[in-house]
Scaffold this motif. Structure first.
Motif, PDB file in Angstrom:
ATOM      1  N   GLY A 123      99.589 -15.928  10.399  1.00  0.00           N
ATOM      2  CA  GLY A 123      99.260 -15.734  11.813  1.00  0.00           C
ATOM      3  C   GLY A 123      97.897 -16.315  12.129  1.00  0.00           C
ATOM      4  O   GLY A 123      97.339 -17.085  11.334  1.00  0.00           O
ATOM      5  N   CYS A 124      97.361 -15.968  13.289  1.00  0.00           N
ATOM      6  CA  CYS A 124      96.064 -16.510  13.707  1.00  0.00           C
ATOM      7  C   CYS A 124      95.538 -15.670  14.857  1.00  0.00           C
ATOM      8  O   CYS A 124      96.295 -15.319  15.758  1.00  0.00           O
ATOM      9  N   ASN A 125      94.224 -15.353  14.799  1.00  0.00           N
ATOM     10  CA  ASN A 125      93.708 -14.516  15.885  1.00  0.00           C
ATOM     11  C   ASN A 125      93.038 -15.293  17.014  1.00  0.00           C
ATOM     12  O   ASN A 125      92.456 -14.707  17.920  1.00  0.00           O
ATOM     13  N   VAL A 126      93.136 -16.620  16.970  1.00  0.00           N
ATOM     14  CA  VAL A 126      92.551 -17.408  18.058  1.00  0.00           C
ATOM     15  C   VAL A 126      93.462 -17.340  19.300  1.00  0.00           C
ATOM     16  O   VAL A 126      93.000 -17.406  20.434  1.00  0.00           O
ATOM     17  N   LYS A 127      94.743 -17.190  19.047  1.00  0.00           N
ATOM     18  CA  LYS A 127      95.724 -16.949  20.115  1.00  0.00           C
ATOM     19  C   LYS A 127      95.755 -17.997  21.223  1.00  0.00           C
ATOM     20  O   LYS A 127      95.792 -17.654  22.417  1.00  0.00           O
ATOM     21  N   CYS A 128      95.746 -19.257  20.845  1.00  0.00           N
ATOM     22  CA  CYS A 128      95.878 -20.307  21.848  1.00  0.00           C
ATOM     23  C   CYS A 128      97.188 -20.094  22.598  1.00  0.00           C
ATOM     24  O   CYS A 128      98.220 -19.795  21.988  1.00  0.00           O
ATOM     25  N   LYS A 129      97.134 -20.272  23.912  1.00  0.00           N
ATOM     26  CA  LYS A 129      98.250 -19.895  24.787  1.00  0.00           C
ATOM     27  C   LYS A 129      99.539 -20.670  24.511  1.00  0.00           C
ATOM     28  O   LYS A 129     100.626 -20.208  24.814  1.00  0.00           O
ATOM     29  N   PHE A 130      99.380 -21.877  23.958  1.00  0.00           N
ATOM     30  CA  PHE A 130     100.538 -22.767  23.830  1.00  0.00           C
ATOM     31  C   PHE A 130     101.114 -22.796  22.409  1.00  0.00           C
ATOM     32  O   PHE A 130     102.052 -23.515  22.124  1.00  0.00           O
ATOM     33  N   CYS A 131     100.524 -22.003  21.499  1.00  0.00           N
ATOM     34  CA  CYS A 131     100.858 -22.153  20.073  1.00  0.00           C
ATOM     35  C   CYS A 131     101.719 -21.009  19.548  1.00  0.00           C
ATOM     36  O   CYS A 131     101.404 -19.836  19.775  1.00  0.00           O
ATOM     37  N   ALA A 132     102.792 -21.368  18.836  1.00  0.00           N
ATOM     38  CA  ALA A 132     103.724 -20.365  18.308  1.00  0.00           C
ATOM     39  C   ALA A 132     103.025 -19.424  17.321  1.00  0.00           C
ATOM     40  O   ALA A 132     103.268 -18.213  17.322  1.00  0.00           O
ATOM     41  N   THR A 133     102.140 -19.987  16.483  1.00  0.00           N
ATOM     42  CA  THR A 133     101.428 -19.149  15.507  1.00  0.00           C
ATOM     43  C   THR A 133     100.532 -18.145  16.235  1.00  0.00           C
ATOM     44  O   THR A 133     100.447 -16.976  15.856  1.00  0.00           O
ATOM     45  N   GLY A 134      99.858 -18.638  17.291  1.00  0.00           N
ATOM     46  CA  GLY A 134      98.954 -17.779  18.055  1.00  0.00           C
ATOM     47  C   GLY A 134      99.679 -16.579  18.653  1.00  0.00           C
ATOM     48  O   GLY A 134      99.123 -15.480  18.745  1.00  0.00           O
ATOM     49  N   GLN A 135     100.932 -16.772  19.017  1.00  0.00           N
ATOM     50  CA  GLN A 135     101.694 -15.689  19.663  1.00  0.00           C
ATOM     51  C   GLN A 135     102.047 -14.569  18.682  1.00  0.00           C
ATOM     52  O   GLN A 135     102.310 -13.449  19.092  1.00  0.00           O
ATOM     53  N   MET A 154      96.711 -28.048   9.080  1.00  0.00           N
ATOM     54  CA  MET A 154      97.196 -28.012  10.462  1.00  0.00           C
ATOM     55  C   MET A 154      98.436 -27.135  10.583  1.00  0.00           C
ATOM     56  O   MET A 154      99.203 -27.246  11.533  1.00  0.00           O
ATOM     57  N   GLY A 155      98.639 -26.282   9.588  1.00  0.00           N
ATOM     58  CA  GLY A 155      99.759 -25.352   9.669  1.00  0.00           C
ATOM     59  C   GLY A 155      99.309 -24.089  10.386  1.00  0.00           C
ATOM     60  O   GLY A 155      98.514 -24.154  11.328  1.00  0.00           O
ATOM     61  N   MET A 156      99.782 -22.953   9.922  1.00  0.00           N
ATOM     62  CA  MET A 156      99.403 -21.702  10.576  1.00  0.00           C
ATOM     63  C   MET A 156      97.965 -21.322  10.236  1.00  0.00           C
ATOM     64  O   MET A 156      97.525 -21.471   9.105  1.00  0.00           O
ATOM     65  N   GLY A 157      97.252 -20.816  11.233  1.00  0.00           N
ATOM     66  CA  GLY A 157      95.934 -20.259  10.973  1.00  0.00           C
ATOM     67  C   GLY A 157      94.767 -21.148  11.358  1.00  0.00           C
ATOM     68  O   GLY A 157      94.914 -22.353  11.554  1.00  0.00           O
ATOM     69  N   GLU A 158      93.607 -20.511  11.452  1.00  0.00           N
ATOM     70  CA  GLU A 158      92.361 -21.206  11.769  1.00  0.00           C
ATOM     71  C   GLU A 158      91.546 -21.293  10.474  1.00  0.00           C
ATOM     72  O   GLU A 158      91.003 -20.286  10.000  1.00  0.00           O
ATOM     73  N   PRO A 159      91.469 -22.496   9.872  1.00  0.00           N
ATOM     74  CA  PRO A 159      90.806 -22.612   8.562  1.00  0.00           C
ATOM     75  C   PRO A 159      89.381 -22.053   8.527  1.00  0.00           C
ATOM     76  O   PRO A 159      88.978 -21.443   7.543  1.00  0.00           O
ATOM     77  N   THR A 198      90.109 -27.544  13.229  1.00  0.00           N
ATOM     78  CA  THR A 198      89.603 -26.277  13.755  1.00  0.00           C
ATOM     79  C   THR A 198      89.728 -26.211  15.275  1.00  0.00           C
ATOM     80  O   THR A 198      89.621 -27.238  15.958  1.00  0.00           O
ATOM     81  N   SER A 199      89.912 -25.004  15.758  1.00  0.00           N
ATOM     82  CA  SER A 199      89.993 -24.793  17.208  1.00  0.00           C
ATOM     83  C   SER A 199      88.595 -24.799  17.832  1.00  0.00           C
ATOM     84  O   SER A 199      88.452 -24.610  19.032  1.00  0.00           O
ATOM     85  N   GLY A 200      87.570 -24.989  16.993  1.00  0.00           N
ATOM     86  CA  GLY A 200      86.207 -25.086  17.523  1.00  0.00           C
ATOM     87  C   GLY A 200      85.300 -23.945  17.112  1.00  0.00           C
ATOM     88  O   GLY A 200      84.484 -23.462  17.890  1.00  0.00           O
TER      89      GLY A 200
HETATM   90 FE1  SF4 Z   1      95.121 -21.927  18.128  1.00  0.00          FE
HETATM   91 FE2  SF4 Z   1      95.371 -23.308  15.849  1.00  0.00          FE
HETATM   92 FE3  SF4 Z   1      95.450 -20.615  15.830  1.00  0.00          FE
HETATM   93 FE4  SF4 Z   1      97.465 -21.984  16.901  1.00  0.00          FE
HETATM   94  S1  SF4 Z   1      96.858 -21.995  14.761  1.00  0.00           S
HETATM   95  S2  SF4 Z   1      96.462 -20.165  17.760  1.00  0.00           S
HETATM   96  S3  SF4 Z   1      96.401 -23.745  17.785  1.00  0.00           S
HETATM   97  S4  SF4 Z   1      93.723 -21.890  16.384  1.00  0.00           S
END
Ligand code: SF4
Ligand code: SAH
Length: 337
Positions: A107-119, A155-160, A191-193
């Motif tokens: 999963g990922c806690n950045v939760k970008c609105k358009f990303c399946a992992t984020g959801q 570039m898979g799941m998660g924010e490195p 990275t998402s920044g």
């Molecule tokens: Fe955002 Fe990347 Fe996390 Fe997806 S995996 S929610 S794009 S930071």
């Protein structure tokens, strides 16, 4: 599989010299022996110990999907320690590159609105071993075809950068000539920044590539798409990437996912051009891969126009060729199987 350092530590504890670690890695990576019992160079007592106490892979294959032409293979793994699920993708490009796209978190806690992992929210960080094993799986898988893995992209799941220590340890393991031997320049962190992550990367003695998911040239819009932008505003992010470029002399890739009617307007292309003009960078426009969100991919014409406007600012730009959509293995489509 554990790295050189960890094997040396384990062997020291049970009274075996460090060179055994080198032999073991040589068996796996140069001879394709993926079973401790088959490692004839090692003493029997050590083989038995390893076989009993040290699992070779920390993840196991659960489901495999392959595109009809065989160019993309997506694998769903279960983690040995708690059964959590992660996904990885192998891309076999026509030019010979064999690229593995790895996950760094469940999963990922950045939760970008358009990303399946984020959801799916954040579950846990992966260990360095779980990250590297995604690559080892494909190495062992491709052995018969003698196709070495040439590139690894985070570039898979998660924010490195939200799992910095384990990710960097995995990178060193992947780069280690005794083990995976993937060139640092062929490893890319996306990275998402996360600004502190970028600043730390500058200090590492590793030539890994950096990709930054920008997605918008203006703070308001970026905050809407990438919520972490509230914490790390665009001005701070640009300062960090400029510093990265200045100190490492390496080009930064900016990723920009094309969302119809949201961030693909000509006026935004001009803003992006002004923002990046003169930087040692490269923009990668990513056609949006549909997932379960409200967003749709920009029309081809909108992407072409966006690209042309950017070029008037002399910003190098390419449109990413997306592979693996048919099996939900493309960017941002990785979730839980
Ligand atoms: Fe955002 Fe990347 Fe996390 Fe997806 S995996 S929610 S794009 S930071
Ligand atoms: N978490 C990291 C790396 C993983 S995603 C990051 O965000 O950078 C790799 C790239 O794919 C990122 O730029 C991400 O924003 C983009 N992406 C996410 N969902 C996507 C989708 N559905 N279609 C296309 N690209 C997507």
């Amino acid at each position: 599989m554990k790295d050189y350092k960890e094997f040396v530590e384990i062997f020291e504890r049970v009274g075996h010299p460090p060179f055994r670690a080198r032999q073991l890695l040589n068996d796996v990576f140069n001879r394709g022996v993926a079973d401790f019992r088959e490692m004839k160079n090692l003493p029997v007592s050590l083989r038995d110990f390893l076989d009993e106490k040290v699992p070779l892979l920390s993840i196991e294959e659960k489901k495999v999907s392959v595109t009809p032409d065989g160019s993309v293979k997506k694998v769903l793994f279960g983690c040995q320690k708690d059964g959590k699920k992660i996904e990885s993708v192998l891309m076999r490009f026509k030019d010979g590159r064999r690229t593995v796209c790895v996950s760094s978190q469940v999963g990922c806690n950045v939760k970008c609105k358009f990303c399946a992992t984020g959801q799916m929210g954040f579950k846990r960080n992966l260990t360095y071993e779980e990250i590297a094993d995604q690559v080892l799986y494909f190495i062992l898988d491709l052995k018969d075809y003698s196709e070495p893995i040439t590139n690894v992209v985070f570039m898979g799941m998660g924010e490195p950068f939200n799992n910095y220590e384990e990710v960097m340890r995995a990178v060193r393991h992947l780069n280690d000539a005794r083990a995976f031997n993937v060139g640092a320049r062929n490893i890319t962190l996306s990275t998402s920044g996360i600004v502190p992550g970028i600043l730390s990367l500058i200090e590492e003695d590793l030539q890994v590539g950096l990709a930054v998911s920008l997605h918008a040239p203006l703070q308001d819009l970026r905050e809407e798409l990438v919520p972490i932008a509230k914490k790390y505003p665009l001005t701070d992010l640009m300062e960090a990437t400029q510093k990265y470029i200045r100190e490492t002399h390496r080009r930064v890739t900016y990723e920009y996912v094309m969302l119809a009617g949201v961030n693909d307007k000509p006026v935004l292309a001009h803003e992006l051009g002004k923002l990046l003009k003169g930087q040692l960078c490269h923009v990668n426009l990513i056609p949006y891969n549909a997932t379960d969100t409200i967003y749709r991919c920009s029309r081809k014409k909108a992407i072409e126009d966006f690209k042309e406007i950017l070029e008037t600012y002399r910003v190098p730009v390419t449109v990413r060729v997306s592979l693996g959509q048919g099996i939900d293995a493309a960017c941002g489509q990785l979730a839980n199987g």
